[in-house]
Design a protein around this motif. Structure first.
Motif, PDB file in Angstrom:
ATOM      1  N   SER A  78     -10.038  -4.214   0.545  1.00 23.63           N
ATOM      2  CA  SER A  78      -9.647  -3.002   1.266  1.00 23.63           C
ATOM      3  C   SER A  78     -10.519  -2.738   2.490  1.00 23.63           C
ATOM      4  N   ASP A  79     -11.677  -3.390   2.575  1.00 16.25           N
ATOM      5  CA  ASP A  79     -12.520  -3.233   3.759  1.00 16.25           C
ATOM      6  C   ASP A  79     -11.819  -3.742   5.013  1.00 16.25           C
ATOM      7  N   LEU A  80     -10.867  -4.665   4.842  1.00  8.87           N
ATOM      8  CA  LEU A  80     -10.091  -5.166   5.976  1.00  8.87           C
ATOM      9  C   LEU A  80      -9.233  -4.069   6.592  1.00  8.87           C
ATOM     10  N   LEU A  81      -8.872  -3.074   5.782  1.00  5.84           N
ATOM     11  CA  LEU A  81      -7.949  -2.030   6.208  1.00  5.84           C
ATOM     12  C   LEU A  81      -8.644  -0.781   6.729  1.00  5.84           C
ATOM     13  N   GLU A  82      -9.890  -0.605   6.385  1.00  4.03           N
ATOM     14  CA  GLU A  82     -10.590   0.654   6.650  1.00  4.03           C
ATOM     15  C   GLU A  82     -10.555   1.022   8.132  1.00  4.03           C
ATOM     16  N   GLY A  83      -9.893   2.160   8.428  1.00  2.00           N
ATOM     17  CA  GLY A  83      -9.850   2.683   9.788  1.00  2.00           C
ATOM     18  C   GLY A  83      -8.980   1.914  10.758  1.00  2.00           C
ATOM     19  N   CYS A  84      -8.164   0.983  10.263  1.00  2.00           N
ATOM     20  CA  CYS A  84      -7.356   0.120  11.131  1.00  2.00           C
ATOM     21  C   CYS A  84      -6.009   0.743  11.497  1.00  2.00           C
ATOM     22  N   SER A  85      -5.422   0.181  12.531  1.00  2.00           N
ATOM     23  CA  SER A  85      -4.014   0.432  12.841  1.00  2.00           C
ATOM     24  C   SER A  85      -3.254  -0.833  12.480  1.00  2.00           C
ATOM     25  N   ILE A  86      -2.118  -0.641  11.802  1.00  2.00           N
ATOM     26  CA  ILE A  86      -1.395  -1.777  11.227  1.00  2.00           C
ATOM     27  C   ILE A  86       0.093  -1.669  11.533  1.00  2.00           C
ATOM     28  N   ILE A  87       0.725  -2.816  11.768  1.00  2.00           N
ATOM     29  CA  ILE A  87       2.177  -2.890  11.823  1.00  2.00           C
ATOM     30  C   ILE A  87       2.611  -3.969  10.833  1.00  2.00           C
ATOM     31  N   GLU A  88       3.635  -3.661  10.048  1.00  2.00           N
ATOM     32  CA  GLU A  88       4.169  -4.651   9.115  1.00  2.00           C
ATOM     33  C   GLU A  88       5.558  -5.067   9.557  1.00  2.00           C
ATOM     34  N   LEU A  89       5.834  -6.348   9.481  1.00  2.00           N
ATOM     35  CA  LEU A  89       7.142  -6.904   9.825  1.00  2.00           C
ATOM     36  C   LEU A  89       7.924  -7.155   8.552  1.00  2.00           C
TER      37      LEU A  89
ATOM     38  N   LEU B 194       1.780 -10.554  -3.915  1.00  2.00           N
ATOM     39  CA  LEU B 194       0.637 -11.385  -3.540  1.00  2.00           C
ATOM     40  C   LEU B 194      -0.187 -10.702  -2.452  1.00  2.00           C
ATOM     41  N   LEU B 195       0.477 -10.192  -1.412  1.00  2.00           N
ATOM     42  CA  LEU B 195      -0.224  -9.542  -0.314  1.00  2.00           C
ATOM     43  C   LEU B 195      -0.940  -8.279  -0.780  1.00  2.00           C
ATOM     44  N   ASN B 196      -0.266  -7.480  -1.594  1.00  2.00           N
ATOM     45  CA  ASN B 196      -0.878  -6.234  -2.042  1.00  2.00           C
ATOM     46  C   ASN B 196      -2.063  -6.470  -2.961  1.00  2.00           C
ATOM     47  N   SER B 197      -1.971  -7.498  -3.789  1.00  2.00           N
ATOM     48  CA  SER B 197      -3.110  -7.848  -4.635  1.00  2.00           C
ATOM     49  C   SER B 197      -4.306  -8.238  -3.764  1.00  2.00           C
ATOM     50  N   TYR B 198      -4.044  -9.018  -2.730  1.00  2.00           N
ATOM     51  CA  TYR B 198      -5.104  -9.448  -1.809  1.00  2.00           C
ATOM     52  C   TYR B 198      -5.715  -8.250  -1.072  1.00  2.00           C
ATOM     53  N   LEU B 199      -4.869  -7.363  -0.568  1.00  2.00           N
ATOM     54  CA  LEU B 199      -5.359  -6.214   0.190  1.00  2.00           C
ATOM     55  C   LEU B 199      -6.135  -5.239  -0.692  1.00  2.00           C
ATOM     56  N   SER B 200      -5.665  -5.056  -1.923  1.00  2.00           N
ATOM     57  CA  SER B 200      -6.363  -4.131  -2.822  1.00  2.00           C
ATOM     58  C   SER B 200      -7.757  -4.630  -3.178  1.00  2.00           C
ATOM     59  N   LYS B 201      -7.939  -5.962  -3.172  1.00  2.00           N
ATOM     60  CA  LYS B 201      -9.254  -6.543  -3.467  1.00  2.00           C
ATOM     61  C   LYS B 201     -10.134  -6.641  -2.215  1.00  2.00           C
TER      62      LYS B 201
ATOM     63  N   ILE C 170       2.431   1.617   1.619  1.00  2.00           N
ATOM     64  CA  ILE C 170       1.861   2.657   0.765  1.00  2.00           C
ATOM     65  C   ILE C 170       0.409   2.317   0.421  1.00  2.00           C
ATOM     66  N   ILE C 171       0.148   1.047   0.113  1.00  2.00           N
ATOM     67  CA  ILE C 171      -1.217   0.601  -0.135  1.00  2.00           C
ATOM     68  C   ILE C 171      -2.084   0.838   1.110  1.00  2.00           C
ATOM     69  N   CYS C 172      -1.598   0.396   2.261  1.00  2.00           N
ATOM     70  CA  CYS C 172      -2.383   0.459   3.489  1.00  2.00           C
ATOM     71  C   CYS C 172      -2.692   1.893   3.907  1.00  2.00           C
ATOM     72  N   SER C 173      -1.774   2.811   3.626  1.00  2.00           N
ATOM     73  CA  SER C 173      -1.951   4.195   4.072  1.00  2.00           C
ATOM     74  C   SER C 173      -3.143   4.874   3.403  1.00  2.00           C
ATOM     75  N   GLN C 174      -3.642   4.295   2.319  1.00  2.00           N
ATOM     76  CA  GLN C 174      -4.818   4.841   1.663  1.00  2.00           C
ATOM     77  C   GLN C 174      -6.076   4.640   2.513  1.00  2.00           C
ATOM     78  N   PHE C 175      -6.044   3.666   3.407  1.00  2.00           N
ATOM     79  CA  PHE C 175      -7.252   3.267   4.120  1.00  2.00           C
ATOM     80  C   PHE C 175      -7.116   3.302   5.642  1.00  2.00           C
TER      81      PHE C 175
ATOM     82  N   PHE D  28      -1.948  -1.761  -8.135  1.00  2.00           N
ATOM     83  CA  PHE D  28      -2.727  -2.801  -7.471  1.00  2.00           C
ATOM     84  C   PHE D  28      -4.177  -2.340  -7.458  1.00  2.00           C
ATOM     85  N   GLY D  29      -5.009  -2.965  -8.271  1.00  2.00           N
ATOM     86  CA  GLY D  29      -6.382  -2.514  -8.386  1.00  2.00           C
ATOM     87  C   GLY D  29      -6.418  -1.088  -8.897  1.00  2.00           C
ATOM     88  N   SER D  30      -7.092  -0.217  -8.160  1.00  3.93           N
ATOM     89  CA  SER D  30      -7.176   1.193  -8.544  1.00  3.93           C
ATOM     90  C   SER D  30      -6.020   2.029  -7.989  1.00  3.93           C
ATOM     91  N   GLN D  31      -5.142   1.386  -7.214  1.00  3.73           N
ATOM     92  CA  GLN D  31      -4.041   2.109  -6.597  1.00  3.73           C
ATOM     93  C   GLN D  31      -2.812   2.102  -7.505  1.00  3.73           C
TER      94      GLN D  31
END
Length: 237
Positions: free
Chosen positions: A67-78, A58-65, A87-92, A28-31
């Motif tokens: 990634s500023d949305l993820l920077e330094g965040c805390s996230i829960i996935e359902l 679809l979600l991972n493609s969106y997040l990889s493009k 795995i994508i989110c843990s990079q950021f 996904f992108g550079s990941q």
């Protein structure tokens, strides 16, 4: 000899389970990373999380493009399944909590988390964990709320709306998680794949019934797995 009903259930469950996982590469992108998953769905025994569904792509493609949305965040996935989004989110992110309700799926989810940590591909894996969460289960929700009392910046979900009976408890869980942030901004990013018009309206109506606002993210509507997919941002009104 009297046959116990529980014994019959155990035999049935073992018949349906397929654990022939294969190490698969995702980009996904550079990941670029690997994880274990099935290449096709099991016979249905509530094991849909064993493979990667179109909505996750679809979600991972969106997040990889974005990634500023993820920077330094805390996230829960359902409904995390095998953990491809985590795995994508843990990079950021500072903290990534992946959840699923099925014990068999949780096994492969935890295996993929350990694989990811052992390869040290993430900038920080300290906050990447798996938790059991069944929507509509008050004990599970209480445990999550107590353990992560500070709440989350983002709630993620991909391809998790395909059974009518699961949609109301899903939005019950989302509402509780949105309120955990105690007034601070938190949003639910849902990668939705349209498979039935009735489900389309049900998702929107349930969100509204729970006091939420649904906004389609511009430019995200696309064809995934022969179905139309879109990214929604859902927040409290």
């Amino acid at each position: 000899m009297e046959r116990k009903e529980d014994d019959e259930v155990v035999c049935l469950e073992s018949f349906f389970i397929n654990d022939n996982y294969q190490l698969t590469t995702f980009t996904f992108g550079s990941q670029v990373f690997e994880l274990y998953c099935l290449q096709s769905a099991s016979t249905d025994y509530d094991l849909t999380g064993q493979l990667v569904w179109p909505g996750a792509l679809l979600l991972n493609s969106y997040l990889s493009k974005n990634s500023d949305l993820l920077e330094g965040c805390s996230i829960i996935e359902l409904g995390s399944g095998v953990g491809v989004t985590g795995i994508i989110c843990s990079q950021f992110c500072n903290e990534v909590v992946l959840t699923d309700h099925n014990d068999e799926v949780l096994k492969i989810l935890k295996k993929n988390i350990e694989l990811h940590k052992s390869l040290k591909t993430a900038r920080s894996c300290a906050g990447l964990v798996a938790e059991k969460l069944e929507w509509g289960n008050p004990d599970h929700m209480s445990e999550i709320s107590q353990k992560y009392s500070g709440g989350f910046d983002l709630i993620l979900g991909a391809d998790i709306c395909f059974q009518h009976s699961s949609v109301p408890p899903l939005f019950d869980a989302v509402e509780q998680l949105l309120h955990l942030k105690k007034g601070k901004h938190c949003k639910f990013i849902l990668a939705y794949v349209s498979r039935a018009k009735m489900m389309d309206s049900m998702v929107t109506n349930e969100a509204i019934r729970h006091g939420m606002r649904v906004v389609e993210v511009p430019g995200t509507r696309s064809v995934v797995g022969n179905h139309e997919g879109v990214i929604f941002e859902i927040t409290l009104q």
